[in-house]
Motif scaffolding. Structure first.
Motif, PDB file in Angstrom:
ATOM      1  N   VAL A  62       9.114  49.348  22.893  1.00 25.43           N
ATOM      2  CA  VAL A  62       7.932  49.525  23.747  1.00 25.43           C
ATOM      3  C   VAL A  62       7.943  48.519  24.893  1.00 25.43           C
ATOM      4  CG1 VAL A  62       5.408  49.449  23.817  1.00 25.43           C
ATOM      5  CG2 VAL A  62       6.569  50.422  21.825  1.00 25.43           C
ATOM      6  N   TYR A  63       8.149  47.262  24.563  1.00 25.40           N
ATOM      7  CA  TYR A  63       8.157  46.201  25.575  1.00 25.40           C
ATOM      8  C   TYR A  63       9.360  46.315  26.493  1.00 25.40           C
ATOM      9  CZ  TYR A  63       4.215  43.322  24.072  1.00 25.40           C
ATOM     10  OH  TYR A  63       2.956  42.845  23.808  1.00 25.40           O
ATOM     11  N   ASN A  78       0.370  43.347  33.880  1.00 22.63           N
ATOM     12  CA  ASN A  78       1.240  43.898  34.914  1.00 22.63           C
ATOM     13  C   ASN A  78       1.519  45.378  34.689  1.00 22.63           C
ATOM     14  OD1 ASN A  78       3.111  43.593  37.247  1.00 22.63           O
ATOM     15  ND2 ASN A  78       4.661  44.020  35.715  1.00 22.63           N
ATOM     16  N   ALA A  79       1.712  45.756  33.422  1.00 23.00           N
ATOM     17  CA  ALA A  79       1.986  47.162  33.105  1.00 23.00           C
ATOM     18  C   ALA A  79       0.810  48.054  33.504  1.00 23.00           C
ATOM     19  CB  ALA A  79       2.278  47.313  31.616  1.00 23.00           C
ATOM     20  N   MET A 382      -1.361  43.692  22.243  1.00 23.77           N
ATOM     21  CA  MET A 382      -0.186  44.473  21.850  1.00 23.77           C
ATOM     22  C   MET A 382      -0.501  45.966  21.818  1.00 23.77           C
ATOM     23  SD  MET A 382       1.922  42.213  19.074  1.00 23.77           S
ATOM     24  CE  MET A 382       3.383  43.239  19.291  1.00 23.77           C
ATOM     25  N   THR A 383      -1.688  46.311  21.322  1.00 23.06           N
ATOM     26  CA  THR A 383      -2.088  47.725  21.297  1.00 23.06           C
ATOM     27  C   THR A 383      -2.216  48.268  22.715  1.00 23.06           C
ATOM     28  OG1 THR A 383      -3.287  47.316  19.233  1.00 23.06           O
ATOM     29  CG2 THR A 383      -3.799  49.352  20.409  1.00 23.06           C
ATOM     30  N   LEU A 384      -2.795  47.472  23.617  1.00 27.53           N
ATOM     31  CA  LEU A 384      -2.919  47.881  25.015  1.00 27.53           C
ATOM     32  C   LEU A 384      -1.551  48.030  25.676  1.00 27.53           C
ATOM     33  CD1 LEU A 384      -5.960  45.782  26.308  1.00 27.53           C
ATOM     34  CD2 LEU A 384      -5.805  48.285  26.182  1.00 27.53           C
ATOM     35  N   PHE A 385      -0.602  47.212  25.243  1.00 26.39           N
ATOM     36  CA  PHE A 385       0.743  47.326  25.822  1.00 26.39           C
ATOM     37  C   PHE A 385       1.378  48.660  25.439  1.00 26.39           C
ATOM     38  CE2 PHE A 385       4.971  46.484  27.132  1.00 26.39           C
ATOM     39  CZ  PHE A 385       4.873  45.496  28.097  1.00 26.39           C
ATOM     40  N   ASN A 389       2.378  51.787  27.969  1.00 24.25           N
ATOM     41  CA  ASN A 389       3.653  52.509  27.966  1.00 24.25           C
ATOM     42  C   ASN A 389       3.411  54.014  28.068  1.00 24.25           C
ATOM     43  OD1 ASN A 389       5.930  54.037  26.625  1.00 24.25           O
ATOM     44  ND2 ASN A 389       6.832  51.993  26.546  1.00 24.25           N
ATOM     45  N   ILE A 390       2.448  54.490  27.294  1.00 30.55           N
ATOM     46  CA  ILE A 390       2.121  55.928  27.314  1.00 30.55           C
ATOM     47  C   ILE A 390       1.544  56.335  28.669  1.00 30.55           C
ATOM     48  CG2 ILE A 390       0.645  57.698  26.274  1.00 30.55           C
ATOM     49  CD1 ILE A 390       0.818  56.053  23.640  1.00 30.55           C
TER      50      ILE A 390
END
Length: 597
Positions: A62-63, A78-79, A382-385, A389-390
């Motif tokens: 994911v990262y 940033n994402a 982490m959940t927001l990251f 991604n999605i």
């Protein structure tokens, strides 16, 4: 202003130094997560910690996908900034900052307590109870000392702090291997009877929790504390050499998956569950004392002091990269981005130190309230990251990606931390309360900066009868409105979307649409003709939009020349996605924001 000139690779961090900075944070979890897992899962603790390691294996992909596509400091902030709105990104950024604050304070205080545990045992042996009382009075002052010491270290520059982190990391790995080796020797010489007794005693935990599934669920949720620090590498990716980031993710995931289950297994075969429950906050110290006496206890205590201090260092390094990025994007005060003669962001470091000390004073070192901020913050980040991604897959489908994770992997990663977040809330609903106490004022501050032009306009109207105040608020609003932004646009169809983004996310009213030579005949003329139509129809009538044609190919060199010529910064440059047919990467642009497909 931030230059678009990339930092030379020789001045950036290699795999070992970068891994050490974030590894100290995540592998310091070995000092406390085994006790927590055993408290909730008993003999199943090694299994739970292995599952937590598998979560990190999911998040590796994911990262890697997001950060290799957008290799700019800021992590989830940033994402989301490059895929949604500044407000959504700032929520993630605020949570990350709070996570770093809680990490720094908890790590510093736990480091002190671990080290003082050795001296407590020492004085108990000698019968000197007066000294025991004295060392307990040193906990808060020593915690302040650690926070201040590492603040000074970071002010001298990341290269120096990376060397310290590498030394600490090396010692920690050696000590963990020593601990496991001593444990294996102890088990061989003493047998598995304690482990068997703990297996039988675990039935009481399972019965108390209402069955095996609830037991494993709650144990998994609290044991996710062992993954905190995994997000750190994404917040200083710009300081890493190209290709290093994915290696730091691998090294952290492998380290957690290898060490934490083994340490829990050793502990469960050395100490009875009741003794583990009593000493869960400094479990490795108790296990070490039982296996090797004062010598092994001294080694563990010294290592805990070092590596937990290293986690404090990681917090400083990570938060510096994030806050610098947010201040450049006008999500935090711009004065924070100023650098000192050593090239470090001392203002960010000092502000972070003050925040840490204020929370330490406010809570009087009460780890319960800090843990509430800690748990909710980093699991939310982490959940927001995973969510970012999605979103990135939807809003930036054509963005050039060196690596693409499986959608199933991303969804599983999202669900794993979301479930863990829910579990922690169910275990102690006060966690949410403690989190909100710090989150609400923080997000109000960030949103007031993002929307300060609107706030100044309201205050100008409210203070009509006070000329001096009215003039001040009007001047401040005008300063923001006078900001100039530049959008590199290749097609007319994206013009409305680009201007709408500026209108909703930035305060400036001056926009220049820049068109490069792309071999698409007719686009220059169509964009030029579209701008007057917008003005005539009243669309974004409050904005001053003009057009500039560059008879050059679109590439990093062209944008760098443009930035230098117009004396602006990369944070005021906007563009569309870098596609696979481009022979350059997003990282070559030094922080230019993507707002279009």
């Amino acid at each position: 202003m931030k230059s678009l000139e990339p930092v030379e690779q020789k001045h950036k961090l290699g795999q070992f130094f970068a891994t050490a900075i974030c590894g100290n944070d995540i592998l310091s979890s070995a000092l406390y997560v085994s006790g927590i897992a055993a408290l909730f899962a008993g003999i199943y603790a090694p299994l739970i910690l292995f599952l937590v390691g598998m979560v990190l294996m999911l998040y590796r992909s994911v990262y890697r996908e997001v950060v290799e596509a957008l290799p700019i400091n800021g992590g989830a902030y940033n994402a989301l900034l490059n895929s949604t709105t500044k407000v959504a990104a700032s929520i993630a950024g605020t949570m990350t900052v709070l996570s770093y604050v809680a990490t720094a304070v908890i790590s510093a205080k736990t480091a002190v307590e671990y080290f003082l545990k050795f001296w407590e045992e020492f004085f108990l042996k000698s019968g000197n109870t007066t000294s025991i009382t004295f060392i307990h009075q040193l906990i808060i002052p020593a915690t302040i000392g650690i926070l201040a010491l590492f603040a000074l270290l970071v002010i001298f520059g990341v290269k120096d702090s990376a060397k310290v982190a590498a030394t600490i990391f090396s010692i920690h790995i050696i000590v963990l291997i020593t601990f496991i080796s001593a444990g294996i020797f102890f088990i061989i010489t003493h047998g598995f009877q304690i482990g068997i007794d703990n297996y039988l005693a675990t039935a009481n935990i399972v019965s108390k929790n209402g069955g095996l599934f609830p037991t494993l669920f709650f144990a998994f949720s609290v044991s996710l504390l062992g993954v905190s620090g995994f997000e750190s590498s994404a917040n200083f990716v710009e300081e890493q050499k190209k290709g290093v980031f994915k290696k730091t993710l691998r090294n952290m995931a492998v380290g957690v998956t290898f060490f934490n289950p083994l340490i829990a297994g050793v502990s469960l075969c050395v100490l009875p569950l009741m003794k583990i429950f009593e000493t869960k906050d400094f479990l490795l110290a108790s296990v070490s004392f039982h296996m090797g006496g004062m010598i092994l206890l001294a080694i563990i205590a010294f290592d805990a002091l070092l590596v937990l201090s290293g986690a404090v260092l990681t917090s400083y390094v990570g938060v510096t990269g994030l806050v610098y990025r947010m201040s450049m994007d006008n999500a935090l005060p711009a004065f924070l981005a100023k650098t000192n003669k050593n090239g470090s962001n001392s203002r960010i470091t000092i502000a972070f130190l003050i925040l840490c000390l204020s929370i330490l004073a406010l809570t009087k070192g009460n780890l319960l309230s800090l843990a509430g901020v800690y748990t909710i913050s980093f699991l939310s980040v982490m959940t927001l990251f995973a969510l970012s991604n999605i979103i990135l897959r939807t809003t930036r489908k054509e963005l050039k990606r060196p690596f693409k994770a499986s959608l199933i992997v991303v969804i599983l990663a999202f669900l794993s931390t979301a479930v863990g977040l829910l579990g922690n809330i169910m275990i102690d609903k006060n966690n949410v309360l403690y989190f909100l106490i710090y989150f609400i004022p923080s997000i109000i501050l960030v949103l007031s900066i993002i929307f300060r032009k609107d706030i100044f306009n309201k205050l100008t109207w409210a203070f009509q009868k006070f000329p001096m105040l009215k003039r001040y608020f009007l001047n401040e609003s005008s300063k923001i409105a006078d900001r100039h932004y530049y959008i590199f646009l290749h097609h007319t169809s994206n013009l409305y979307q680009a201007l709408r983004y500026i209108d909703q996310n930035e305060g400036g009213h001056n926009v220049t649409i820049v068109h490069c030579l792309e071999g698409e005949r007719g686009q220059k003329k169509s964009i030029q003709e579209a701008i007057p139509v917008f003005k005539k129809t009243g669309v974004f009538s409050h904005m001053n939009v003009d057009f500039k044609y560059l008879g050059k190919k679109f590439n990093p060199e062209t944008i760098k020349e443009f930035v230098d010529k117009h004396n602006t910064s990369s944070s005021k440059i906007f563009m569309g996605s870098i596609h696979h047919f481009h022979d350059f990467d997003y990282s070559d642009f030094g922080g230019v924001r993507i707002i279009l497909e």
